[in-house]
Design a protein around this motif. Structure first.
Motif, PDB file in Angstrom:
ATOM      1  N   ALA A   1      22.853 -10.143  -2.120  1.00 47.25           N
ATOM      2  CA  ALA A   1      23.387  -9.371  -3.242  1.00 47.25           C
ATOM      3  C   ALA A   1      22.427  -9.383  -4.422  1.00 47.25           C
ATOM      4  N   VAL A   2      21.808 -10.538  -4.669  1.00 52.04           N
ATOM      5  CA  VAL A   2      20.895 -10.652  -5.808  1.00 52.04           C
ATOM      6  C   VAL A   2      19.569  -9.958  -5.513  1.00 52.04           C
ATOM      7  N   SER A   3      18.994 -10.205  -4.330  1.00 54.93           N
ATOM      8  CA  SER A   3      17.679  -9.633  -4.024  1.00 54.93           C
ATOM      9  C   SER A   3      17.737  -8.120  -3.888  1.00 54.93           C
ATOM     10  N   LEU A   4      18.839  -7.595  -3.334  1.00 47.87           N
ATOM     11  CA  LEU A   4      18.949  -6.153  -3.164  1.00 47.87           C
ATOM     12  C   LEU A   4      19.467  -5.457  -4.413  1.00 47.87           C
ATOM     13  N   GLY A   5      20.308  -6.133  -5.196  1.00 49.09           N
ATOM     14  CA  GLY A   5      20.952  -5.473  -6.316  1.00 49.09           C
ATOM     15  C   GLY A   5      20.321  -5.714  -7.666  1.00 49.09           C
ATOM     16  N   ALA A   6      19.969  -6.955  -7.963  1.00 49.80           N
ATOM     17  CA  ALA A   6      19.578  -7.297  -9.331  1.00 49.80           C
ATOM     18  C   ALA A   6      18.100  -7.610  -9.507  1.00 49.80           C
ATOM     19  N   SER A   7      17.442  -8.121  -8.483  1.00 48.71           N
ATOM     20  CA  SER A   7      16.094  -8.655  -8.681  1.00 48.71           C
ATOM     21  C   SER A   7      15.106  -7.597  -9.165  1.00 48.71           C
ATOM     22  N   ALA A   8      15.162  -6.390  -8.581  1.00 48.96           N
ATOM     23  CA  ALA A   8      14.212  -5.345  -8.968  1.00 48.96           C
ATOM     24  C   ALA A   8      14.423  -4.918 -10.414  1.00 48.96           C
TER      25      ALA A   8
ATOM     26  N   THR B   1       0.822  -1.210   0.000  1.00 44.60           N
ATOM     27  CA  THR B   1       0.000   0.000   0.000  1.00 44.60           C
ATOM     28  C   THR B   1       0.856   1.261   0.000  1.00 44.60           C
ATOM     29  N   LEU B   2       2.110   1.150   0.445  1.00 48.80           N
ATOM     30  CA  LEU B   2       3.018   2.301   0.444  1.00 48.80           C
ATOM     31  C   LEU B   2       3.704   2.482  -0.897  1.00 48.80           C
ATOM     32  N   PHE B   3       4.121   1.383  -1.517  1.00 48.54           N
ATOM     33  CA  PHE B   3       4.895   1.435  -2.757  1.00 48.54           C
ATOM     34  C   PHE B   3       4.014   0.972  -3.911  1.00 48.54           C
ATOM     35  N   THR B   4       3.456   1.923  -4.624  1.00 52.59           N
ATOM     36  CA  THR B   4       2.536   1.594  -5.716  1.00 52.59           C
ATOM     37  C   THR B   4       3.208   1.631  -7.086  1.00 52.59           C
ATOM     38  N   ASP B   5       4.343   2.298  -7.188  1.00 54.58           N
ATOM     39  CA  ASP B   5       5.087   2.293  -8.448  1.00 54.58           C
ATOM     40  C   ASP B   5       5.749   0.923  -8.618  1.00 54.58           C
ATOM     41  N   PRO B   6       5.620   0.277  -9.792  1.00 55.87           N
ATOM     42  CA  PRO B   6       6.147  -1.081  -9.963  1.00 55.87           C
ATOM     43  C   PRO B   6       7.627  -1.209  -9.648  1.00 55.87           C
ATOM     44  N   ARG B   7       8.439  -0.232 -10.104  1.00 55.69           N
ATOM     45  CA  ARG B   7       9.886  -0.344  -9.877  1.00 55.69           C
ATOM     46  C   ARG B   7      10.212  -0.168  -8.401  1.00 55.69           C
ATOM     47  N   GLU B   8       9.591   0.809  -7.747  1.00 60.23           N
ATOM     48  CA  GLU B   8       9.844   1.025  -6.330  1.00 60.23           C
ATOM     49  C   GLU B   8       9.332  -0.155  -5.501  1.00 60.23           C
ATOM     50  N   ARG B   9       8.178  -0.687  -5.893  1.00 61.67           N
ATOM     51  CA  ARG B   9       7.642  -1.830  -5.160  1.00 61.67           C
ATOM     52  C   ARG B   9       8.589  -3.023  -5.279  1.00 61.67           C
ATOM     53  N   ALA B  10       9.152  -3.248  -6.459  1.00 55.96           N
ATOM     54  CA  ALA B  10      10.086  -4.358  -6.642  1.00 55.96           C
ATOM     55  C   ALA B  10      11.313  -4.184  -5.755  1.00 55.96           C
ATOM     56  N   ARG B  11      11.810  -2.948  -5.656  1.00 57.97           N
ATOM     57  CA  ARG B  11      12.963  -2.691  -4.784  1.00 57.97           C
ATOM     58  C   ARG B  11      12.600  -2.938  -3.324  1.00 57.97           C
TER      59      ARG B  11
ATOM     60  N   GLY C   1      17.685 -17.999  -4.889  1.00 52.32           N
ATOM     61  CA  GLY C   1      16.670 -17.591  -3.919  1.00 52.32           C
ATOM     62  C   GLY C   1      16.464 -16.089  -3.899  1.00 52.32           C
ATOM     63  N   GLY C   2      17.516 -15.324  -4.217  1.00 51.14           N
ATOM     64  CA  GLY C   2      17.394 -13.871  -4.280  1.00 51.14           C
ATOM     65  C   GLY C   2      16.544 -13.400  -5.434  1.00 51.14           C
ATOM     66  N   LEU C   3      16.350 -14.245  -6.446  1.00 50.68           N
ATOM     67  CA  LEU C   3      15.423 -13.958  -7.544  1.00 50.68           C
ATOM     68  C   LEU C   3      14.032 -14.486  -7.229  1.00 50.68           C
TER      69      LEU C   3
END
Length: 500
Positions: free
Chosen positions: A327-334, A137-147, A383-385
């Motif tokens: 590293a993957v979940s914070l850096g690449a997944s979004a 509900t806070l992050f509605t932009d797709p890119r920000e929500r993914a991050r 798992g980070g993906l």
């Protein structure tokens, strides 16, 4: 009487840009504390047993009391968060967990310790159930929500590995009581920051879903089912205790489904389960977490019981897995999700996980860390993906009025998957080991063969998860703008979806 419509007053005020990221930090820290506590205890179990004189059965309840309370209350806590306010539920849960940690730290007998562990599970369920709902509900932009979901997912993986290392350090340097005392400053900081950082929301009101009978049915069904699953290793998969517990659980959950279809104000509106994203992500998560959590437990056992590692050395050996996932979940997944879509990222991550477990299924009796385990710790970066993509897909269909419920449902499938994975794969490993020992095999050979079987079955579970994700999940194009669906008036009939 129909449920009242959701008013603007019931929705959180739009937060300032900076406060959203502070809120994410608060929720991630609270989640880290909860996940860390689940793994930190496992390292300290031998010390607890020696100090308190616990029997093997009593020792298992130090873990099971927490798991049963946590797993069975997530769905109910998520829905109550929608009704009474998700911020209120998060704050209350964090306070209960922190107070229970203090009680557990001062425990001098098994009764107090087990009661405190159960209360920790209650508090964990209340806080964890609504965390993801607040984020979407806070992050509605797709890119920000993914991050944001990437950060949230990282805390789960990091907490498990950090807990193993920290548990070994605290238990060796001080004593086991400090694995609970360490939660006190974290919990106090989370409470202090959550008050100003989390958006205020009044909730829908209890009249929108105060179904007491439904609450009793689903809580009792999940509690009985999780109890049956965690006792599989002790009683066996086809014992009267297991079959009775799981059968009774299914009956209660079926009764809950019937009740929800007829209740005037259902606790869980069945429209949530009409979404392919919700159901597909839930099933995929159960299969994936069953394999990943069993990997974490059984790989640690292999290192300790076969290779002779100590508790601290085992935690350090598992640390690269957490670093890679982070590293993957914070850096690449979004970025990958924004470019290729969450479904494609999920499928790629599942391929990496299948490779990790498949490689582990060939682990030798006299193994070495670098050639036999380090490649697994690197491949487990899948798992980070997988975890952020599953969270995004599982919450993609949640409207604001159902965000807490969807979050609770998502977390419930996590707990079911982890409990099933450890119970079933541990039982398979123990059965193979017992058969070989009875035939005269050496202890290390028998243990390794059992772990190989479990890892091979885990790779098969990941393959099944891949098929479910491929055939069931359909994700929207992440490049298109999206927002949280507005709450609907339940008095108005919904239009049937158009045929695909």
């Amino acid at each position: 009487m129909s449920a009242p419509p959701v008013t603007e007053a019931a929705r959180p005020a739009p937060p300032r840009p900076r406060s959203r990221w502070l809120a994410l930090g608060v929720i991630a820290t609270g989640t880290l504390m909860i996940i860390l506590d689940g793994s930190i205890v496992t390292v300290a179990l031998p010390a607890m047993q020696e100090d308190l004189g616990l029997s093997p059965g009593g020792l298992s309840w130090v873990v099971n009391a927490y798991l049963i309370a946590f797993g069975s209350l997530l769905l109910l806590a998520g829905r109550l968060g929608d009704l009474v306010g998700r911020k209120r539920m998060f704050l209350t849960g964090t306070a209960v967990f922190t107070a229970a940690s203090l009680l557990a730290g001062f425990a001098t007998g098994s009764a107090v310790l087990l009661a405190a562990r159960f209360l920790q599970g209650v508090g964990s369920a209340m806080a964890a159930a609504v965390g993801l709902g607040i984020l979407v509900t806070l992050f509605t932009d797709p890119r920000e929500r993914a991050r944001a979901i990437g950060v949230f997912s990282f805390t789960g993986a990091a907490g498990a590995s950090i807990g193993q290392v920290l548990g070994g350090v605290l238990t060796d340097a001080l004593d086991w009581h400090w694995i609970f005392f360490v939660n006190l400053p974290i919990g106090a900081a989370v409470l202090a920051l959550a008050l100003p950082a989390l958006p205020a929301d009044r909730g829908l009101g209890l009249r929108a879903g105060a179904d007491a009978w439904g609450a009793l049915l689903i809580t009792g069904g999940l509690m009985l089912g999780i109890y049956g699953v965690v006792k599989i290793e002790e009683y066996g998969a086809w014992s009267a205790q297991t079959v009775g517990s799981v059968g009774g659980s299914l009956a209660l959950i079926a009764g809950f489904g019937v009740r929800q279809s007829r209740a005037r104000t259902p606790l869980m509106p069945l429209r949530v389960l009409r979404s392919r994203a919700v159901v597909g992500a839930g099933v995929t998560q159960i299969l994936t977490l069953a394999a990943m959590f069993a990997f974490q437990v059984l790989a640690a056992l292999y290192m300790q019981r076969v290779l002779g590692y100590g508790a601290l050395a085992t935690g350090l050996a598992m640390l690269p897995a957490a670093v890679m996932i982070g590293a993957v979940s914070l850096g690449a997944s979004a970025r990958l999700a924004h470019r290729f879509g969450e479904r494609q990222v999920l499928l790629a991550g599942l391929v990496l996980l299948a490779g990790a477990l498949g490689y582990l299924a060939r682990v030798p009796v006299h193994g070495s860390y670098v050639p036999d385990l380090l490649p697994v710790m690197l491949l487990i970066s899948g798992g980070g993906l997988v975890l952020p993509a599953l969270a995004g897909l599982g919450m993609s269909a949640a409207g604001e009025e159902d965000a807490g419920l969807a979050s609770g449902l998502f977390n419930t499938t996590q707990q079911i998957g982890m409990a099933l994975g450890v119970a079933v794969l541990s039982t398979l490993a123990a059965s193979r080991t017992g058969t070989l020992l009875a035939g005269g095999a050496a202890r290390e050979t028998a243990l390794t063969s059992g772990y190989r079987l479990a890892f091979g079955v885990g790779a098969g579970l990941i393959g099944a998860a891949f098929l479910v994700a491929l055939l069931v999940l359909r994700a929207p194009d992440p490049r298109k703008a999206s927002r949280v669906a507005p709450a609907s008036d339940p008095r108005k009939p919904r239009r049937p979806p158009k045929a695909a």
